[in-house]
Design a protein around this motif. Structure first.
Motif, mmCIF file in Angstrom:
data_model
loop_
_atom_site.group_PDB
_atom_site.id
_atom_site.type_symbol
_atom_site.label_atom_id
_atom_site.label_comp_id
_atom_site.label_asym_id
_atom_site.label_seq_id
_atom_site.Cartn_x
_atom_site.Cartn_y
_atom_site.Cartn_z
ATOM 1 N N ASP A 54 -4.721 -4.762 4.671
ATOM 2 C CA ASP A 54 -3.920 -4.051 5.675
ATOM 3 C C ASP A 54 -2.901 -3.167 4.954
ATOM 4 O OD1 ASP A 54 -2.328 -3.130 7.736
ATOM 5 O OD2 ASP A 54 -1.501 -5.105 8.242
ATOM 6 N N ARG A 55 -3.336 -1.990 4.530
ATOM 7 C CA ARG A 55 -2.474 -1.087 3.764
ATOM 8 C C ARG A 55 -1.347 -0.499 4.617
ATOM 9 N NH1 ARG A 55 -4.922 0.330 -1.226
ATOM 10 N NH2 ARG A 55 -4.071 2.444 -1.223
ATOM 11 N N GLY A 56 -1.354 -0.746 5.922
ATOM 12 C CA GLY A 56 -0.299 -0.271 6.811
ATOM 13 C C GLY A 56 0.919 -1.179 6.839
ATOM 14 N N THR A 57 0.785 -2.407 6.351
ATOM 15 C CA THR A 57 1.907 -3.343 6.267
ATOM 16 C C THR A 57 2.291 -3.431 4.799
ATOM 17 O OG1 THR A 57 1.056 -4.591 8.149
ATOM 18 C CG2 THR A 57 2.669 -5.702 6.751
ATOM 19 N N TYR A 58 3.423 -2.805 4.454
ATOM 20 C CA TYR A 58 3.755 -2.671 3.036
ATOM 21 C C TYR A 58 5.250 -2.845 2.786
ATOM 22 C CZ TYR A 58 5.223 1.990 4.447
ATOM 23 O OH TYR A 58 5.838 3.034 5.089
ATOM 24 N N TRP A 59 5.581 -2.969 1.506
ATOM 25 C CA TRP A 59 6.955 -3.044 1.009
ATOM 26 C C TRP A 59 7.098 -2.032 -0.113
ATOM 27 C CZ3 TRP A 59 3.714 -7.001 2.037
ATOM 28 C CH2 TRP A 59 4.112 -7.968 2.972
ATOM 29 N N GLY A 60 8.320 -1.662 -0.395
ATOM 30 C CA GLY A 60 8.585 -0.732 -1.492
ATOM 31 C C GLY A 60 7.940 0.622 -1.246
ATOM 32 N N THR A 61 7.274 1.137 -2.266
ATOM 33 C CA THR A 61 6.623 2.444 -2.144
ATOM 34 C C THR A 61 5.253 2.345 -1.499
ATOM 35 O OG1 THR A 61 5.651 2.346 -4.350
ATOM 36 C CG2 THR A 61 7.840 3.358 -4.162
ATOM 37 N N GLY A 62 4.813 1.128 -1.164
ATOM 38 C CA GLY A 62 3.520 0.945 -0.505
ATOM 39 C C GLY A 62 2.353 1.297 -1.411
ATOM 40 N N PRO A 63 1.156 1.357 -0.802
ATOM 41 C CA PRO A 63 -0.036 1.693 -1.585
ATOM 42 C C PRO A 63 0.066 3.107 -2.149
ATOM 43 C CG PRO A 63 -0.621 0.893 0.612
ATOM 44 C CD PRO A 63 0.851 1.073 0.594
ATOM 45 N N ASP A 64 -0.378 3.281 -3.360
ATOM 46 C CA ASP A 64 -0.461 4.597 -4.010
ATOM 47 C C ASP A 64 0.897 5.266 -4.215
ATOM 48 O OD1 ASP A 64 -3.296 4.350 -4.038
ATOM 49 O OD2 ASP A 64 -3.334 4.990 -1.944
ATOM 50 N N ASN A 65 1.994 4.490 -4.183
ATOM 51 C CA ASN A 65 3.323 5.051 -4.430
ATOM 52 C C ASN A 65 3.645 6.166 -3.436
ATOM 53 O OD1 ASN A 65 5.712 5.080 -6.010
ATOM 54 N ND2 ASN A 65 4.944 6.755 -7.253
ATOM 55 N N ALA A 66 3.148 6.029 -2.188
ATOM 56 C CA ALA A 66 3.191 7.114 -1.209
ATOM 57 C C ALA A 66 4.481 7.181 -0.395
ATOM 58 C CB ALA A 66 1.999 6.988 -0.259
ATOM 59 N N GLU A 67 5.274 6.117 -0.384
ATOM 60 C CA GLU A 67 6.471 6.079 0.460
ATOM 61 C C GLU A 67 7.726 6.107 -0.408
ATOM 62 O OE1 GLU A 67 6.034 6.225 3.729
ATOM 63 O OE2 GLU A 67 3.869 6.071 3.461
ATOM 64 N N SER A 68 8.831 6.495 0.182
ATOM 65 C CA SER A 68 10.101 6.434 -0.537
ATOM 66 C C SER A 68 10.780 5.104 -0.201
ATOM 67 C CB SER A 68 10.993 7.612 -0.168
ATOM 68 O OG SER A 68 11.289 7.592 1.203
ATOM 69 N N CYS A 69 11.646 4.674 -1.082
ATOM 70 C CA CYS A 69 12.355 3.417 -0.858
ATOM 71 C C CYS A 69 13.750 3.539 -1.465
ATOM 72 C CB CYS A 69 11.599 2.244 -1.468
ATOM 73 S SG CYS A 69 11.417 2.363 -3.252
ATOM 74 N N SER A 70 14.658 2.734 -0.985
ATOM 75 C CA SER A 70 16.031 2.810 -1.487
ATOM 76 C C SER A 70 16.362 1.704 -2.486
ATOM 77 C CB SER A 70 17.017 2.764 -0.323
ATOM 78 O OG SER A 70 16.865 1.547 0.382
ATOM 79 N N ASP A 71 15.597 0.629 -2.496
ATOM 80 C CA ASP A 71 15.953 -0.496 -3.365
ATOM 81 C C ASP A 71 14.745 -1.185 -3.976
ATOM 82 O OD1 ASP A 71 14.944 -1.585 -1.064
ATOM 83 O OD2 ASP A 71 16.557 -3.039 -0.780
ATOM 84 N N CYS A 72 13.728 -0.412 -4.334
ATOM 85 C CA CYS A 72 12.509 -1.034 -4.879
ATOM 86 C C CYS A 72 12.222 -0.582 -6.312
ATOM 87 C CB CYS A 72 11.314 -0.720 -3.977
ATOM 88 S SG CYS A 72 10.843 1.009 -3.949
#
Length: 127
Positions: A93-111
């Protein structure tokens, strides 16, 4: 007086050569250990992404796998001062993620963490 000028010229060439050599040296290697805990009821997959170069751990289309309730220490060899972010997601379930998620695709503030030796605090992947 000619000797002094030649000596200054030689010193200038040595300084320039030293600067060029220093710039060509590879980055200093360091180690950091990511401590990850899966507190989600399903298994989780994790990748770690350099933000300073094109590098992923573990790489080669593989992931670190954490069963529910499992804590894993993930040691990395990295470049001193390199910024490394984690991306984690529920296995299947690649839609439920933490940090930058799969493939480093998302931004994060503390990961993200800086490679400077030692280990991270325990990173809890909570439902």
């Amino acid at each position: 007086m000619l000797f002094v000028s030649a000596a200054r010229k030689s010193a200038g060439l040595l300084l320039t050569a030293g600067a060029i050599f220093a710039a060509a040296l590879p980055a200093l290697a360091a180690d950091v250990t990511f401590v990850m805990r899966n507190e989600h009821p399903n298994a989780v997959e994790v990748e770690l992404y350099s933000q300073d170069r094109d590098h992923v751990w573990p790489g080669n289309n593989q992931v670190y796998y954490l069963d529910d309730g499992e804590t894993k220490q993930i040691p990395l060899s990295c470049n001193e001062g390199e910024s490394i972010c984690y991306g984690a997601w529920v296995s299947g379930d690649r839609g439920t993620y933490w940090g930058t998620g799969p493939d480093n695709a998302e931004s994060c503030s503390d990961c993200c963490y800086v490679c400077s030796g030692g280990e991270t605090e325990e990173i809890n992947l909570v439902e």
